[in-house]
Design a protein around this motif. Structure first.
Motif, mmCIF file in Angstrom:
data_model
loop_
_atom_site.group_PDB
_atom_site.id
_atom_site.type_symbol
_atom_site.label_atom_id
_atom_site.label_comp_id
_atom_site.label_asym_id
_atom_site.label_seq_id
_atom_site.Cartn_x
_atom_site.Cartn_y
_atom_site.Cartn_z
ATOM 1 N N SER A 81 0.837 -1.200 0.000
ATOM 2 C CA SER A 81 0.000 0.000 0.000
ATOM 3 C C SER A 81 0.869 1.247 0.000
ATOM 4 N N GLU A 82 0.341 2.295 -0.609
ATOM 5 C CA GLU A 82 1.042 3.572 -0.631
ATOM 6 C C GLU A 82 1.035 4.130 0.774
ATOM 7 N N ALA A 83 1.849 5.137 1.009
ATOM 8 C CA ALA A 83 1.896 5.749 2.337
ATOM 9 C C ALA A 83 0.495 6.161 2.744
ATOM 10 N N LYS A 84 0.126 5.791 3.941
ATOM 11 C CA LYS A 84 -1.217 6.107 4.420
ATOM 12 C C LYS A 84 -1.333 7.594 4.679
ATOM 13 N N LYS A 85 -2.460 8.143 4.272
ATOM 14 C CA LYS A 85 -2.698 9.562 4.514
ATOM 15 C C LYS A 85 -3.185 9.744 5.939
ATOM 16 N N GLU A 86 -2.835 10.859 6.514
ATOM 17 C CA GLU A 86 -3.233 11.149 7.882
ATOM 18 C C GLU A 86 -4.746 11.327 7.931
ATOM 19 N N ILE A 87 -5.394 10.558 8.799
ATOM 20 C CA ILE A 87 -6.847 10.569 8.858
ATOM 21 C C ILE A 87 -7.362 11.534 9.911
ATOM 22 N N SER A 88 -6.724 11.571 11.044
ATOM 23 C CA SER A 88 -7.220 12.437 12.104
ATOM 24 C C SER A 88 -6.138 13.397 12.565
ATOM 25 N N GLN A 89 -6.568 14.493 13.103
ATOM 26 C CA GLN A 89 -5.660 15.493 13.631
ATOM 27 C C GLN A 89 -5.693 15.416 15.162
ATOM 28 N N LYS A 132 -1.478 17.416 24.432
ATOM 29 C CA LYS A 132 -0.307 18.228 24.723
ATOM 30 C C LYS A 132 0.800 17.854 23.743
ATOM 31 N N GLN A 133 1.378 18.848 23.134
ATOM 32 C CA GLN A 133 2.493 18.610 22.245
ATOM 33 C C GLN A 133 3.777 18.870 23.004
ATOM 34 N N LYS A 134 4.644 17.883 22.984
ATOM 35 C CA LYS A 134 5.909 17.998 23.684
ATOM 36 C C LYS A 134 6.946 18.574 22.727
ATOM 37 N N THR A 135 7.740 19.482 23.233
ATOM 38 C CA THR A 135 8.806 20.062 22.440
ATOM 39 C C THR A 135 10.116 19.783 23.146
ATOM 40 N N THR A 136 11.027 19.156 22.424
ATOM 41 C CA THR A 136 12.329 18.853 22.972
ATOM 42 C C THR A 136 13.371 19.510 22.095
ATOM 43 N N THR A 137 14.294 20.209 22.710
ATOM 44 C CA THR A 137 15.360 20.855 21.967
ATOM 45 C C THR A 137 16.639 20.083 22.211
ATOM 46 N N ILE A 138 17.310 19.753 21.132
ATOM 47 C CA ILE A 138 18.573 19.033 21.220
ATOM 48 C C ILE A 138 19.633 19.883 20.544
ATOM 49 N N GLU A 144 9.818 18.576 9.898
ATOM 50 C CA GLU A 144 8.526 19.249 9.814
ATOM 51 C C GLU A 144 7.479 18.574 10.677
ATOM 52 N N LYS A 145 7.497 17.235 10.720
ATOM 53 C CA LYS A 145 6.452 16.517 11.425
ATOM 54 C C LYS A 145 6.990 15.168 11.885
ATOM 55 N N ILE A 146 6.570 14.744 13.062
ATOM 56 C CA ILE A 146 6.870 13.414 13.572
ATOM 57 C C ILE A 146 5.542 12.737 13.845
ATOM 58 N N ILE A 147 5.391 11.522 13.333
ATOM 59 C CA ILE A 147 4.162 10.763 13.540
ATOM 60 C C ILE A 147 4.534 9.460 14.233
ATOM 61 N N SER A 168 -3.957 3.543 16.242
ATOM 62 C CA SER A 168 -4.026 4.980 16.503
ATOM 63 C C SER A 168 -2.640 5.590 16.289
ATOM 64 N N PHE A 169 -2.580 6.902 16.252
ATOM 65 C CA PHE A 169 -1.312 7.580 16.082
ATOM 66 C C PHE A 169 -1.367 8.965 16.681
ATOM 67 N N GLU A 170 -0.183 9.545 16.873
ATOM 68 C CA GLU A 170 -0.056 10.921 17.328
ATOM 69 C C GLU A 170 0.825 11.648 16.327
ATOM 70 N N SER A 171 0.490 12.872 16.062
ATOM 71 C CA SER A 171 1.224 13.686 15.104
ATOM 72 C C SER A 171 1.732 14.942 15.791
ATOM 73 N N TYR A 172 3.014 15.213 15.621
ATOM 74 C CA TYR A 172 3.619 16.402 16.196
ATOM 75 C C TYR A 172 4.222 17.219 15.046
ATOM 76 N N ALA A 173 3.751 18.446 14.904
ATOM 77 C CA ALA A 173 4.246 19.313 13.834
ATOM 78 C C ALA A 173 5.133 20.401 14.412
ATOM 79 N N ASN A 174 6.108 20.794 13.652
ATOM 80 C CA ASN A 174 7.045 21.839 14.056
ATOM 81 C C ASN A 174 6.430 23.206 13.882
#
Length: 126
Positions: free
Chosen positions: A75-83, A89-95, A110-113, A120-126
């Motif tokens: 299958s092709e890359a699955k498209k993001e279904i839910s936001q 809470k979005q966690k931000t870590t600086t390295i 840009e994004k970590i999924i 289920s999944f979680e999406s974190y956008a920059n």
């Protein structure tokens, strides 16, 4: 209605794609080896339980492709279904990484999924 002959062809395609024997495939999806043998010979039709086990073990297998040949495999890359909801809470870590001298353009994330085994999944956008 699932065409059993075509389903067998698609099942054989899975075995070739993953380089698995029928018995190792049975072990991987946690079904009896005789079940795979009966499916491949056309003696039995695939059960819903069997199809769901295949989809869970091999995420590249598109359900609609497996059942009726529509769609693609792998299958092709699955498209993001839910936001994520606003309450997530979005966690931000600086390295701090050492700077490198490079002629390549800088790449930024840009994004970590994160995908979980329950689908289920979680999406974190920059």
């Amino acid at each position: 209605m699932v065409n059993t002959t075509d389903f067998i062809d698609r099942l054989n395609e899975l075995l070739r794609y993953y380089s698995l024997s029928a018995s190792s495939f049975a072990d991987k999806v946690n079904v009896q080896r005789s079940s795979i043998s009966h499916l491949l010979s056309g003696r039995n039709k695939p059960s819903l339980d069997f199809v769901l086990k295949v989809i869970n073990v091999f995420p590249e297998v598109n359900l609609y492709w497996l059942l009726n040949g529509k769609g693609s495999f792998p299958s092709e890359a699955k498209k993001e279904i839910s936001q994520p909801t606003p309450s997530t809470k979005q966690k931000t870590t600086t390295i701090d990484l050492p700077a490198k001298a490079s002629s390549k353009p800088e790449k930024n994330i840009e994004k970590i999924i994160i995908f979980y085994s329950d689908g289920s999944f979680e999406s974190y956008a920059n």
